[in-house]
Design a protein around this motif. Structure first.
Motif, PDB file in Angstrom:
ATOM      1  N   UNK A   1       0.801  -1.225   0.000  1.00  0.00           N
ATOM      2  CA  UNK A   1       0.000   0.000   0.000  1.00  0.00           C
ATOM      3  C   UNK A   1       0.835   1.278   0.000  1.00  0.00           C
ATOM      4  N   UNK A   2       2.147   1.152   0.182  1.00  0.00           N
ATOM      5  CA  UNK A   2       3.012   2.326   0.227  1.00  0.00           C
ATOM      6  C   UNK A   2       3.111   2.921  -1.175  1.00  0.00           C
ATOM      7  N   UNK A   3       3.048   4.238  -1.255  1.00  0.00           N
ATOM      8  CA  UNK A   3       3.156   4.925  -2.544  1.00  0.00           C
ATOM      9  C   UNK A   3       4.301   5.931  -2.478  1.00  0.00           C
ATOM     10  N   UNK A   4       4.597   6.519  -3.607  1.00  0.00           N
ATOM     11  CA  UNK A   4       5.604   7.572  -3.651  1.00  0.00           C
ATOM     12  C   UNK A   4       7.014   7.039  -3.720  1.00  0.00           C
ATOM     13  N   UNK A   5       7.944   7.877  -3.314  1.00  0.00           N
ATOM     14  CA  UNK A   5       9.365   7.558  -3.425  1.00  0.00           C
ATOM     15  C   UNK A   5       9.785   6.395  -2.539  1.00  0.00           C
ATOM     16  N   UNK A   6       9.063   6.155  -1.455  1.00  0.00           N
ATOM     17  CA  UNK A   6       9.418   5.078  -0.520  1.00  0.00           C
ATOM     18  C   UNK A   6       8.933   3.714  -0.978  1.00  0.00           C
ATOM     19  N   UNK A   7       8.156   3.650  -2.039  1.00  0.00           N
ATOM     20  CA  UNK A   7       7.507   2.400  -2.439  1.00  0.00           C
ATOM     21  C   UNK A   7       8.498   1.267  -2.702  1.00  0.00           C
TER      22      UNK A   7
END
Length: 167
Positions: free
Chosen positions: A82-88
């Motif tokens: 479910x993590x989005x963005x640069x940390x995905x």
């Protein structure tokens, strides 16, 4: 469950079997009630308390610890999808590592290798998501898909006591 946890804390009881039972119930209830922060906390507490226990395959009481840890690693790893963005990408790698820890828990004497079957779905989803960043994650997908195709899904979905009357 909360009372049982409080009693264990107040008494200073460090018995990993008792903690596995209590924390696994807490994990299950919080998941069913969609209390996601509490579920995450229960899983992290399970890993913190139980991951250092030396598990013996021939001790049946250790099966609850293995089962609880598998579920905790699975849920903690699956949340990373479910993590989005640069940390995905990093989160997906962490999730894959957690699922590998679930698979690394050797089956106990009363278990068979099918104890890992429910976790392949999340494992495959993590690999597919990571293959968008690094094509080397795509290589293990086909052999794993073949493994999953060979599972006895009827048995997985319906326990024996249900399938016997079905014929």
């Amino acid at each position: 469950v909360l009372l049982a946890e409080k009693l264990l804390v107040d008494s200073g009881n460090n018995d990993p079997v008792l903690w596995a039972y209590v924390l696994d119930k807490k994990r299950w209830f919080s998941y069913e009630l969609e209390l996601w922060d509490e579920n995450d906390a229960a899983c992290n507490e399970m890993v913190r308390r139980l991951s250092q226990v030396s598990l013996w395959a021939y001790l049946p009481e250790h099966e609850v610890i293995r089962s609880s840890l598998r579920a905790a690693y699975h849920l903690l790893g699956g949340v990373k999808l479910d993590v989005t963005g640069e940390e995905r990408e990093q989160a997906l790698k962490e999730g894959l590592g957690l699922l590998k820890q679930a698979f690394a828990l050797t089956a106990g004497s009363a278990e068979d290798e099918s104890v890992n079957e429910p976790f392949y779905d999340t494992y495959l989803r993590l690999l597919m998501a990571l293959s968008q960043y690094d094509k080397s994650y795509h290589e293990p997908l086909e052999p794993l898909l073949e493994t999953v195709r060979e599972f006895n899904w009827r048995h997985f979905i319906y326990p024996d006591d249900v399938t016997q009357p079905m014929g």
